[in-house]
Write an enzyme that holds these catalytic residues in place. Sequence first.
Site, short mmCIF file in Angstrom:
data_model
loop_
_atom_site.label_atom_id
_atom_site.label_comp_id
_atom_site.label_asym_id
_atom_site.label_seq_id
_atom_site.Cartn_x
_atom_site.Cartn_y
_atom_site.Cartn_z
N GLY A 149 -13.51 -4.09 0.27
CA GLY A 149 -14.91 -3.69 0.39
C GLY A 149 -15.34 -2.66 -0.66
N GLY B 187 -11.88 -9.60 -1.60
CA GLY B 187 -11.73 -10.80 -0.77
C GLY B 187 -10.46 -11.58 -1.07
NE ARG C 262 -4.47 -0.99 1.54
CZ ARG C 262 -5.40 -1.48 2.34
NH1 ARG C 262 -5.28 -1.39 3.64
NH2 ARG C 262 -6.48 -2.06 1.84
#
Length: 397
Positions: free
Chosen positions: A378, A355, A37
């Site tokens: 999500g 997921g 990230r």
Amino acid sequence: MANFNTLDGVNVAGKRVLLRADLNVPMKDGVVGDTTRIERTVPGLIELADAGAKLIVISHFGRPKGERVAEMSLKPVADALAKQLGRPVKFADDCIGAAAAAVVDGLKDGEIALLENLRYHSEEEKNDPAFAAELAKLGDIFVNDAFSCAHRAHASTEGLARKLPAYAGRLMQAELEALGNALEAPKHPVMAIVGGAKISTKLDLLGNLVARVDQLVIGGGMANTFLAAKGVNVGKSLCEHDLLETAREIFAKAKAANCEIVLPVDGLVAKEFKAHADYTVSDINDVDTNGMILDAGPKTIIDLNKRLESCETLVWNGPLGAFEIAPFDTATVSVAQQAAKLTKAGKLLSVAGGGDTVAALRHADADQDFSYVSTAGGAFLEWLEGKELPGVAALHD
Ligand code: AMP
């Protein structure tokens, strides 16, 4: 494609740029684990700093629920960020008030600061306007680079965009453009592959996809519910027998929308859910009453790989089998590699996420060659459901 403001043509020199990143990275004992990230965020930060912005990065970390939980401080992330940037990152031990203002006021053009965890204040998740106003005092413009948080209407993702001129950061822009190309204005034929465990968690997603794609491949445990709805005996397979009517409704919706639903024609059937369990290859109409379908079989794999050859666009969420336990990863690996190969050859635009999908594609060594693999979880799933994400909506012209 969703309409949103980008940083193109925006002069940030000398301006205080408040940038919402997602620095919610895995951490153990104060040490950042996977830095993916951070790495993805860095080029956008460098672009702004090099253009002369006073860059103020804000993020949440974990779920401290409005308390100053020491283990959820962003301080170690500031150090990891500095390392990845190869430049210093100043740190303020609060995201609002005097501590934040002191660090922000001391920034020179091109310098970067990270403010402490937004969620140390419960007002963040409540999208409290007064809290958003406190944050807004620290910046001249707002850049949202956290697509993965855009499905939540929080002060730093939604409220702040209402208080300052607001733009999508480069990472957010890349994600929105990739997703737009795949579903909003795609080249047809479009195939969606939806796998995973249960349909109960993916009803909205299936409902949205049947209206948008030409072929919907249903795999994994979910396929069993659809097969059972057609009267197939799925033995002891994972199956939501209470949702057969729902599955029939999805068949009907697909038919009305001219979307072909593609189900497995064979499977790997085992009596135990464990790696290297004994299995047989069964035609889907011939599954042992005591068996479990743990993966799609060879005929299904050939069928899917062939279908992919004539598709222009692929959207993928969820594995085609119990991919964590060999050999029930075979279908997921084979089809992922075929999609990667076609993408690499310039014949397919492929977008995947949500997921376990990222892990499954990494396992197949295929993730690098997909056009775009979203790690947004999500937010990606809500986008697949066709919902407007509040953090994106707030960036509209
Ligand atoms: P999801 O989070 O809904 O995408 O589901 C992913 C999970 O579904 C993975 O852990 C897979 O092992 C599981 N799964 C996929 N296919 C099957 C299957 N045929 N039987 C049991 N579990 C499955």
